[in-house]
Design a protein around this motif. Sequence first.
Motif, PDB file in Angstrom:
ATOM      1  N   MET A 143      19.045 -28.446  10.306  1.00  0.00           N
ATOM      2  CA  MET A 143      18.505 -29.440   9.423  1.00  0.00           C
ATOM      3  C   MET A 143      19.430 -30.657   9.452  1.00  0.00           C
ATOM      4  O   MET A 143      20.640 -30.527   9.429  1.00  0.00           O
ATOM      5  CB  MET A 143      18.402 -28.871   8.007  1.00  0.00           C
ATOM      6  N   SER A 144      18.841 -31.826   9.498  1.00  0.00           N
ATOM      7  CA  SER A 144      19.607 -33.071   9.552  1.00  0.00           C
ATOM      8  C   SER A 144      20.017 -33.532   8.169  1.00  0.00           C
ATOM      9  O   SER A 144      19.398 -33.190   7.171  1.00  0.00           O
ATOM     10  CB  SER A 144      18.770 -34.169  10.196  1.00  0.00           C
ATOM     11  N   GLN A 145      21.071 -34.327   8.143  1.00  0.00           N
ATOM     12  CA  GLN A 145      21.503 -34.960   6.907  1.00  0.00           C
ATOM     13  C   GLN A 145      21.281 -36.450   7.024  1.00  0.00           C
ATOM     14  O   GLN A 145      21.443 -37.033   8.095  1.00  0.00           O
ATOM     15  CB  GLN A 145      22.985 -34.682   6.656  1.00  0.00           C
ATOM     16  N   SER A 199      17.247 -33.068  -2.670  1.00  0.00           N
ATOM     17  CA  SER A 199      16.899 -33.085  -1.241  1.00  0.00           C
ATOM     18  C   SER A 199      15.498 -32.542  -0.998  1.00  0.00           C
ATOM     19  O   SER A 199      14.718 -33.117  -0.229  1.00  0.00           O
ATOM     20  CB  SER A 199      17.903 -32.255  -0.441  1.00  0.00           C
ATOM     21  N   ALA A 200      15.164 -31.428  -1.628  1.00  0.00           N
ATOM     22  CA  ALA A 200      13.838 -30.837  -1.445  1.00  0.00           C
ATOM     23  C   ALA A 200      12.752 -31.758  -1.998  1.00  0.00           C
ATOM     24  O   ALA A 200      11.671 -31.892  -1.408  1.00  0.00           O
ATOM     25  CB  ALA A 200      13.773 -29.469  -2.125  1.00  0.00           C
ATOM     26  N   TRP A 201      13.031 -32.395  -3.138  1.00  0.00           N
ATOM     27  CA  TRP A 201      12.040 -33.294  -3.732  1.00  0.00           C
ATOM     28  C   TRP A 201      11.795 -34.504  -2.838  1.00  0.00           C
ATOM     29  O   TRP A 201      10.658 -34.898  -2.618  1.00  0.00           O
ATOM     30  CB  TRP A 201      12.509 -33.738  -5.125  1.00  0.00           C
ATOM     31  N   ILE A 202      12.864 -35.114  -2.299  1.00  0.00           N
ATOM     32  CA  ILE A 202      12.704 -36.265  -1.412  1.00  0.00           C
ATOM     33  C   ILE A 202      12.000 -35.852  -0.126  1.00  0.00           C
ATOM     34  O   ILE A 202      11.119 -36.559   0.372  1.00  0.00           O
ATOM     35  CB  ILE A 202      14.072 -36.941  -1.141  1.00  0.00           C
ATOM     36  N   SER A 203      12.345 -34.686   0.417  1.00  0.00           N
ATOM     37  CA  SER A 203      11.678 -34.197   1.626  1.00  0.00           C
ATOM     38  C   SER A 203      10.189 -34.010   1.382  1.00  0.00           C
ATOM     39  O   SER A 203       9.348 -34.403   2.208  1.00  0.00           O
ATOM     40  CB  SER A 203      12.317 -32.874   2.056  1.00  0.00           C
ATOM     41  N   LYS A 204       9.843 -33.440   0.234  1.00  0.00           N
ATOM     42  CA  LYS A 204       8.430 -33.245  -0.126  1.00  0.00           C
ATOM     43  C   LYS A 204       7.721 -34.592  -0.254  1.00  0.00           C
ATOM     44  O   LYS A 204       6.600 -34.771   0.228  1.00  0.00           O
ATOM     45  CB  LYS A 204       8.349 -32.467  -1.440  1.00  0.00           C
ATOM     46  N   VAL A 209       8.488 -37.464   1.192  1.00  0.00           N
ATOM     47  CA  VAL A 209       8.316 -38.065   2.520  1.00  0.00           C
ATOM     48  C   VAL A 209       7.143 -37.417   3.244  1.00  0.00           C
ATOM     49  O   VAL A 209       6.305 -38.097   3.849  1.00  0.00           O
ATOM     50  CB  VAL A 209       9.617 -37.951   3.348  1.00  0.00           C
ATOM     51  N   LYS A 210       7.043 -36.106   3.195  1.00  0.00           N
ATOM     52  CA  LYS A 210       5.957 -35.396   3.887  1.00  0.00           C
ATOM     53  C   LYS A 210       4.590 -35.750   3.290  1.00  0.00           C
ATOM     54  O   LYS A 210       3.605 -35.830   4.010  1.00  0.00           O
ATOM     55  CB  LYS A 210       6.182 -33.891   3.830  1.00  0.00           C
ATOM     56  N   GLU A 256       1.433 -36.785   9.465  1.00  0.00           N
ATOM     57  CA  GLU A 256       2.001 -35.869  10.444  1.00  0.00           C
ATOM     58  C   GLU A 256       1.677 -36.431  11.819  1.00  0.00           C
ATOM     59  O   GLU A 256       0.572 -36.907  12.055  1.00  0.00           O
ATOM     60  CB  GLU A 256       1.376 -34.486  10.265  1.00  0.00           C
TER      61      GLU A 256
END
Length: 84
Positions: free
Chosen positions: A1-3, A28-33, A35-36, A41
């Motif tokens: 996983m990237s930082q 981190s999980a909230w920001i990743s969610k 962005v997705k 996709e």
Amino acid sequence: MSQVTIYMDDDAIARAKASAAAAKLSLSAWISKLVKEQTPEVDAHGYPVGFFDEVAANASLWKDFPLAENMRSPETPDLPRESW
């Protein structure tokens, strides 16, 4: 996983932390969610998944558009070139 390092103003980071806590996710999980959810996709070539299917489904909309060959064939002949 990237930082990734991002810079946000105090208000934005406070709101992000509060939203992450309300969703019971790490920041981190909230920001990743986020962005997705907010970005399409993409396939291996960088096109949004389903892009070419959508183009093919709408191909009838362009039936009157001239073909490239017709657009490139000039009605007036080109002028002779200067010799050097």
